[in-house]
Design a protein around this motif. Sequence first.
Motif, PDB file in Angstrom:
ATOM      1  N   GLY A 156      88.930  72.772 -68.343  1.00 61.08           N
ATOM      2  CA  GLY A 156      89.875  73.310 -67.389  1.00 61.08           C
ATOM      3  C   GLY A 156      89.154  73.873 -66.189  1.00 61.08           C
ATOM      4  O   GLY A 156      87.939  74.052 -66.213  1.00 61.08           O
ATOM      5  N   GLY A 157      89.911  74.129 -65.135  1.00 58.88           N
ATOM      6  CA  GLY A 157      89.287  74.679 -63.946  1.00 58.88           C
ATOM      7  C   GLY A 157      90.274  74.908 -62.826  1.00 58.88           C
ATOM      8  O   GLY A 157      91.486  74.791 -62.993  1.00 58.88           O
ATOM      9  N   TYR A 158      89.716  75.237 -61.666  1.00 64.73           N
ATOM     10  CA  TYR A 158      90.512  75.517 -60.484  1.00 64.73           C
ATOM     11  C   TYR A 158      89.755  75.027 -59.265  1.00 64.73           C
ATOM     12  O   TYR A 158      88.555  74.779 -59.322  1.00 64.73           O
ATOM     13  N   GLY A 159      90.475  74.882 -58.153  1.00 66.14           N
ATOM     14  CA  GLY A 159      89.808  74.420 -56.951  1.00 66.14           C
ATOM     15  C   GLY A 159      90.737  74.395 -55.767  1.00 66.14           C
ATOM     16  O   GLY A 159      91.820  74.997 -55.779  1.00 66.14           O
ATOM     17  N   VAL A 160      90.282  73.658 -54.748  1.00 67.58           N
ATOM     18  CA  VAL A 160      91.015  73.600 -53.500  1.00 67.58           C
ATOM     19  C   VAL A 160      90.821  72.218 -52.877  1.00 67.58           C
ATOM     20  O   VAL A 160      89.743  71.637 -52.970  1.00 67.58           O
ATOM     21  N   ALA A 161      91.894  71.698 -52.309  1.00 69.77           N
ATOM     22  CA  ALA A 161      91.826  70.428 -51.578  1.00 69.77           C
ATOM     23  C   ALA A 161      92.094  70.727 -50.113  1.00 69.77           C
ATOM     24  O   ALA A 161      92.968  71.541 -49.781  1.00 69.77           O
TER      25      ALA A 161
END
Length: 188
Positions: free
Chosen positions: A80-85
């Motif tokens: 799992g994770g998180y981020g930004v586009a």
Amino acid sequence: MKRAVHLVLGLVVILMVSGCTTTQGKSPQEKRQAVLNMRSQVLADLYRIHPDARAQIAASPGYAVFSNANVNLLIASVGGGYGVAENKRLKKTVFMKMGEAGLGLGLGVKDFRAVFIFKNQESLDAFIDKGWEFGGHVDAAAKAGDKGAAVGGEALLNGVTIYQLTESGLALQATLKGTKYWKDNELN
């Protein structure tokens, strides 16, 4: 009894992964800032290791940066994770989450960062709006801080280049897994 052991192991893995992939901060603004700080650090690391990536991103319609954690126990893999586009045409930042599950041989825990560089607007739009990836993954990592080494290989189609930077972990795995990326409703 065997089923109970598998259930307990599965819950432990899910808790381990979710603890590694939580966005730092309490308020949505603090969480957004933590994601943006992660993005800046990952891009700085990428440009140091692969200087040509800077020109690729500059020429692209957009890119995405994610912080991921992956755990593989024998035949199951979860992450799992998180981020930004970043959609450069619309000048829009889209905060996102990700999750993955798969089957394959392996053992280990890995904390890594991924940078997606989109070669065309269609692939960027599809990633942000649909967010699916499915593919085979083979990698090895043995890294803690600045010590150790990691190699990783991933292939995606449809006009996307991916760089993977291993932060830390010890893993040897070959898996077939599905990954889902989606918009983070809390941060957008």
